[in-house]
Design a protein around this motif. Structure first.
Motif, PDB file in Angstrom:
ATOM      1  N   SER A 122     -11.021   9.945  -1.408  1.00  0.00           N
ATOM      2  CA  SER A 122     -11.122  11.319  -1.012  1.00  0.00           C
ATOM      3  C   SER A 122     -10.594  11.707   0.300  1.00  0.00           C
ATOM      4  CB  SER A 122     -12.300  11.794  -1.287  1.00  0.00           C
ATOM      5  OG  SER A 122     -12.641  11.931  -2.831  1.00  0.00           O
ATOM      6  N   ASP A 123     -10.975  11.128   1.190  1.00  0.00           N
ATOM      7  CA  ASP A 123     -10.733  11.605   2.591  1.00  0.00           C
ATOM      8  C   ASP A 123      -9.184  11.436   3.094  1.00  0.00           C
ATOM      9  OD1 ASP A 123     -12.947  12.719   3.149  1.00  0.00           O
ATOM     10  OD2 ASP A 123     -14.186  11.105   3.688  1.00  0.00           O
ATOM     11  N   LEU A 124      -8.977  11.619   4.385  1.00  0.00           N
ATOM     12  CA  LEU A 124      -7.709  11.685   4.562  1.00  0.00           C
ATOM     13  C   LEU A 124      -7.350  10.174   5.008  1.00  0.00           C
ATOM     14  CD1 LEU A 124      -5.292  14.364   6.542  1.00  0.00           C
ATOM     15  CD2 LEU A 124      -5.378  11.954   7.352  1.00  0.00           C
ATOM     16  N   THR A 125      -8.425   9.776   5.880  1.00  0.00           N
ATOM     17  CA  THR A 125      -8.204   8.262   6.200  1.00  0.00           C
ATOM     18  C   THR A 125      -9.421   7.368   5.190  1.00  0.00           C
ATOM     19  OG1 THR A 125     -10.020   8.838   7.854  1.00  0.00           O
ATOM     20  CG2 THR A 125      -7.695   8.665   8.427  1.00  0.00           C
ATOM     21  N   PRO A 126      -8.788   6.254   4.922  1.00  0.00           N
ATOM     22  CA  PRO A 126      -9.789   5.604   3.953  1.00  0.00           C
ATOM     23  C   PRO A 126     -11.196   5.109   4.541  1.00  0.00           C
ATOM     24  CG  PRO A 126      -7.521   4.844   3.889  1.00  0.00           C
ATOM     25  CD  PRO A 126      -7.670   5.796   4.966  1.00  0.00           C
ATOM     26  N   GLY A 127     -12.231   5.305   3.598  1.00  0.00           N
ATOM     27  CA  GLY A 127     -13.363   4.698   3.902  1.00  0.00           C
ATOM     28  C   GLY A 127     -13.433   3.254   3.831  1.00  0.00           C
ATOM     29  N   LEU A 128     -14.282   2.631   4.443  1.00  0.00           N
ATOM     30  CA  LEU A 128     -14.738   1.151   4.448  1.00  0.00           C
ATOM     31  C   LEU A 128     -14.741   0.489   2.980  1.00  0.00           C
ATOM     32  CD1 LEU A 128     -15.127  -1.443   6.043  1.00  0.00           C
ATOM     33  CD2 LEU A 128     -17.675  -0.883   6.141  1.00  0.00           C
ATOM     34  N   ALA A 129     -15.298   1.343   2.006  1.00  0.00           N
ATOM     35  CA  ALA A 129     -15.520   0.573   0.742  1.00  0.00           C
ATOM     36  C   ALA A 129     -14.064   0.505   0.138  1.00  0.00           C
ATOM     37  CB  ALA A 129     -16.571   1.564  -0.131  1.00  0.00           C
ATOM     38  N   LYS A 131     -11.231   0.275   1.666  1.00  0.00           N
ATOM     39  CA  LYS A 131     -10.561  -0.614   2.374  1.00  0.00           C
ATOM     40  C   LYS A 131     -10.881  -2.131   1.827  1.00  0.00           C
ATOM     41  CE  LYS A 131      -9.960   1.846   6.879  1.00  0.00           C
ATOM     42  NZ  LYS A 131     -10.364   1.823   8.139  1.00  0.00           N
ATOM     43  N   LEU A 132     -12.061  -2.071   1.541  1.00  0.00           N
ATOM     44  CA  LEU A 132     -12.514  -3.527   1.187  1.00  0.00           C
ATOM     45  C   LEU A 132     -11.846  -3.818  -0.514  1.00  0.00           C
ATOM     46  CD1 LEU A 132     -16.204  -3.736   2.354  1.00  0.00           C
ATOM     47  CD2 LEU A 132     -14.187  -5.125   3.259  1.00  0.00           C
ATOM     48  N   THR A 133     -11.734  -2.764  -1.144  1.00  0.00           N
ATOM     49  CA  THR A 133     -11.236  -3.010  -2.524  1.00  0.00           C
ATOM     50  C   THR A 133      -9.917  -2.618  -2.833  1.00  0.00           C
ATOM     51  OG1 THR A 133     -11.907  -0.602  -2.903  1.00  0.00           O
ATOM     52  CG2 THR A 133     -13.809  -2.238  -3.338  1.00  0.00           C
ATOM     53  N   MET A 134      -9.204  -2.303  -1.896  1.00  0.00           N
ATOM     54  CA  MET A 134      -7.527  -2.148  -2.063  1.00  0.00           C
ATOM     55  C   MET A 134      -6.952  -3.331  -2.556  1.00  0.00           C
ATOM     56  SD  MET A 134      -6.192   0.294   0.882  1.00  0.00           S
ATOM     57  CE  MET A 134      -7.228   1.753   1.422  1.00  0.00           C
ATOM     58  N   PRO A 135      -7.243  -4.587  -2.110  1.00  0.00           N
ATOM     59  CA  PRO A 135      -6.542  -5.674  -2.489  1.00  0.00           C
ATOM     60  C   PRO A 135      -6.952  -6.052  -4.131  1.00  0.00           C
ATOM     61  CG  PRO A 135      -7.716  -5.972  -0.349  1.00  0.00           C
ATOM     62  CD  PRO A 135      -8.081  -4.913  -0.831  1.00  0.00           C
ATOM     63  N   SER A 136      -8.094  -5.408  -4.500  1.00  0.00           N
ATOM     64  CA  SER A 136      -8.208  -5.791  -5.801  1.00  0.00           C
ATOM     65  C   SER A 136      -7.516  -4.781  -6.919  1.00  0.00           C
ATOM     66  CB  SER A 136      -9.667  -6.006  -6.217  1.00  0.00           C
ATOM     67  OG  SER A 136     -10.183  -7.023  -5.412  1.00  0.00           O
ATOM     68  N   ALA A 137      -7.210  -3.716  -6.169  1.00  0.00           N
ATOM     69  CA  ALA A 137      -6.689  -2.617  -7.195  1.00  0.00           C
ATOM     70  C   ALA A 137      -5.052  -2.588  -7.330  1.00  0.00           C
ATOM     71  CB  ALA A 137      -6.888  -1.295  -6.230  1.00  0.00           C
ATOM     72  N   ALA A 138      -4.818  -2.383  -8.389  1.00  0.00           N
ATOM     73  CA  ALA A 138      -3.451  -1.986  -8.942  1.00  0.00           C
ATOM     74  C   ALA A 138      -3.047  -0.674  -8.381  1.00  0.00           C
ATOM     75  CB  ALA A 138      -3.373  -1.917 -10.546  1.00  0.00           C
ATOM     76  N   THR A 147      -2.410  10.554   3.696  1.00  0.00           N
ATOM     77  CA  THR A 147      -3.297   9.230   3.464  1.00  0.00           C
ATOM     78  C   THR A 147      -2.211   8.026   3.224  1.00  0.00           C
ATOM     79  OG1 THR A 147      -4.951  10.637   2.918  1.00  0.00           O
ATOM     80  CG2 THR A 147      -5.117   8.576   2.319  1.00  0.00           C
ATOM     81  N   LEU A 148      -1.202   8.351   2.654  1.00  0.00           N
ATOM     82  CA  LEU A 148      -0.155   7.555   1.935  1.00  0.00           C
ATOM     83  C   LEU A 148       0.266   6.416   3.007  1.00  0.00           C
ATOM     84  CD1 LEU A 148       2.245   9.887  -0.042  1.00  0.00           C
ATOM     85  CD2 LEU A 148       0.621   8.367  -0.784  1.00  0.00           C
ATOM     86  N   GLN A 149       0.250   6.764   4.397  1.00  0.00           N
ATOM     87  CA  GLN A 149       0.627   5.880   5.469  1.00  0.00           C
ATOM     88  C   GLN A 149      -0.454   4.628   5.409  1.00  0.00           C
ATOM     89  OE1 GLN A 149       0.271   7.486   9.672  1.00  0.00           O
ATOM     90  NE2 GLN A 149      -0.487   9.142   8.415  1.00  0.00           N
ATOM     91  N   TYR A 150      -1.639   4.943   5.124  1.00  0.00           N
ATOM     92  CA  TYR A 150      -2.774   4.128   5.270  1.00  0.00           C
ATOM     93  C   TYR A 150      -2.932   2.930   4.298  1.00  0.00           C
ATOM     94  CZ  TYR A 150      -3.963   7.327   9.143  1.00  0.00           C
ATOM     95  OH  TYR A 150      -3.951   8.263  10.132  1.00  0.00           O
ATOM     96  N   LEU A 151      -2.309   3.218   3.183  1.00  0.00           N
ATOM     97  CA  LEU A 151      -2.320   2.585   1.980  1.00  0.00           C
ATOM     98  C   LEU A 151      -1.258   1.542   1.747  1.00  0.00           C
ATOM     99  CD1 LEU A 151      -3.519   5.430  -0.564  1.00  0.00           C
ATOM    100  CD2 LEU A 151      -4.830   4.064   0.992  1.00  0.00           C
ATOM    101  N   PRO A 152      -1.434   0.534   0.645  1.00  0.00           N
ATOM    102  CA  PRO A 152      -0.345  -0.342   0.344  1.00  0.00           C
ATOM    103  C   PRO A 152       0.684   0.398  -0.193  1.00  0.00           C
ATOM    104  CG  PRO A 152      -2.435  -1.395  -0.119  1.00  0.00           C
ATOM    105  CD  PRO A 152      -2.453   0.013   0.160  1.00  0.00           C
ATOM    106  N   PRO A 153       2.008   0.344   0.183  1.00  0.00           N
ATOM    107  CA  PRO A 153       3.098   1.285  -0.211  1.00  0.00           C
ATOM    108  C   PRO A 153       3.180   1.226  -1.957  1.00  0.00           C
ATOM    109  CG  PRO A 153       3.608   0.028   1.815  1.00  0.00           C
ATOM    110  CD  PRO A 153       2.497  -0.384   1.448  1.00  0.00           C
ATOM    111  N   LYS A 154       3.001   0.008  -2.367  1.00  0.00           N
ATOM    112  CA  LYS A 154       3.526  -0.175  -3.786  1.00  0.00           C
ATOM    113  C   LYS A 154       2.430   0.110  -4.598  1.00  0.00           C
ATOM    114  CE  LYS A 154       6.835  -4.102  -3.333  1.00  0.00           C
ATOM    115  NZ  LYS A 154       7.118  -5.411  -3.533  1.00  0.00           N
ATOM    116  N   LYS A 155       1.132   0.581  -3.954  1.00  0.00           N
ATOM    117  CA  LYS A 155       0.017   1.009  -4.828  1.00  0.00           C
ATOM    118  C   LYS A 155      -0.229   2.574  -4.716  1.00  0.00           C
ATOM    119  CE  LYS A 155      -2.290  -3.605  -4.393  1.00  0.00           C
ATOM    120  NZ  LYS A 155      -3.639  -4.416  -4.418  1.00  0.00           N
TER     121      LYS A 155
END
Length: 354
Positions: A122-129, A131-138, A147-155
């Motif tokens: 939801s927020d402009l900068t990712p929360g800790l939860a 951040k921890l779950t991104m590797p498991s997400a499609a 926010t896109l700059q803080y996220l894995p580009p392909k996801k």
């Protein structure tokens, strides 16, 4: 029939977007389950929707010293074990996570079971939860282009936030009956927020004699913050909070003054309401509302007036400017790629389960 597990909890902001998805998920033929904490506030909200609810152990992930830091990791491990069992029991085709600490063991368990996961930040900068779950997400959805700059580009996918359908189905006529307002005069709605209402409430009430020359005002001022001396003021109506009447009041109002919580401003975007955002001061928060507000300002959706600059004169000037350019703000919101979050998320769910 496809099966989906929704997860998220701790605050209403981690739950209401999941509730907003429910009607479309059911229409699309999904069987829906929810995993939250054993006694979290999400339990009551979800069970009221008639959705099967499963509670797991959860612990808060802190970045500061607390004695619970020694015990909560064991609760998270227990929650992960319970989530693994539920993945085996419920056999979901996909998991959708709205964040919060309870989502961490659920998403990681789904990843271990090779079940596709879509997360939403939801927020402009990712929360800790998240951040921890991104590797498991499609896929990782977000509300703000920045926010896109803080996220894995392909996801990363810019979707906006799922908004309850009923918010857009209010009746202007019902609101006129409720308020007793004149149909031919414009309406300004003030949403101070239950926690951060004091400064906004004071500024609006100080400016009331001038504002009432041009506006009828609906003031949602927060629990315990009614001003008894203003009751009966023509053209001014105050509520501590509203629930079922809110869609009607949205249908009636022309402009909004609001704090800048992510879910609240995404609702205003979906409703195409030009808004003056007064974000919670960085002195009283981690500053996420200021980032949210400035993003909406850059995108042409809202004006921003920071709390430190809030005076009677600055408020009156900002409302006047917002109204003068009302059509421009509405046009920008109509062109926004974040205006159909539910449709985009449903499309992503279909893609990852194909």
């Amino acid at each position: 029939m496809k099966r989906i597990i929704l997860t998220g909890g701790g605050t209403a902001g981690h739950v209401t977007p999941n509730i907003a998805l429910l009607p479309r998920l059911k229409d699309a033929g999904y069987e829906v389950f929810y995993i939250g904490s054993v006694d979290g506030m999400e339990k009551k909200l979800i069970e009221a929707q008639g959705i099967p609810y499963y509670g797991i152990a959860t612990g808060k992930l802190r970045r500061y010293f607390d004695l619970k830091n020694f015990t909560d990791p064991f609760r998270v491990i227990k929650g992960f074990t319970q989530a693994m069992h539920l993945m085996k029991q419920l056999k979901p085709d996909v998991v959708f996570s709205k964040g919060g600490f309870v989502s961490v063991p659920v998403v990681i368990a789904a990843g271990r079971k090779h079940i596709p996961v879509i997360c939403h930040e939801s927020d402009l900068t990712p929360g800790l939860a998240n951040k921890l779950t991104m590797p498991s997400a499609a896929k990782v959805c977000c509300n703000f282009p920045e926010t896109l700059q803080y996220l894995p580009p392909k996801k990363a996918v810019l979707t906006g936030c799922p908004i309850r359908k009923e918010l857009s189905e209010g009746s202007r006529e019902a609101a006129l009956k409720l308020t007793g307002f004149a149909a031919d005069r414009p309406v300004l709605m003030v949403m101070g927020g239950s926690l951060g209402a004091t400064a906004v409430n004071k500024a609006v009430r100080d400016a009331l004699p001038e504002l009432l020359k041009d506006w009828q005002i609906i003031h949602l001022c927060g629990k315990g913050k009614l001003d008894e001396s203003l009751k009966g003021t023509p053209g001014y109506l105050q509520f501590e909070y509203v629930q079922k009447e809110l869609p009607d009041l949205f249908a009636l109002c022309d402009l909004v003054i609001s704090r800048a919580g992510a879910n609240a401003i995404c609702e205003l975007l979906a409703l195409k309401k030009p808004t003056l955002l007064i974000p919670l001061s960085a002195k009283a928060s981690r500053g996420d509302q200021i980032l949210n507000a400035r993003s909406f300002e850059r995108q042409g959706f809202s004006m921003v007036l920071e709390e430190e600059e809030l005076t009677t004169e600055s408020l009156l000037h900002a409302v006047s400017e917002l109204n003068a350019h009302r059509a421009d703000y509405i046009h920008a919101m109509e062109a926004s790629p974040q205006s159909d979050a539910i449709g985009k998320i449903l499309q992503l769910l279909e893609e990852v389960t194909a």
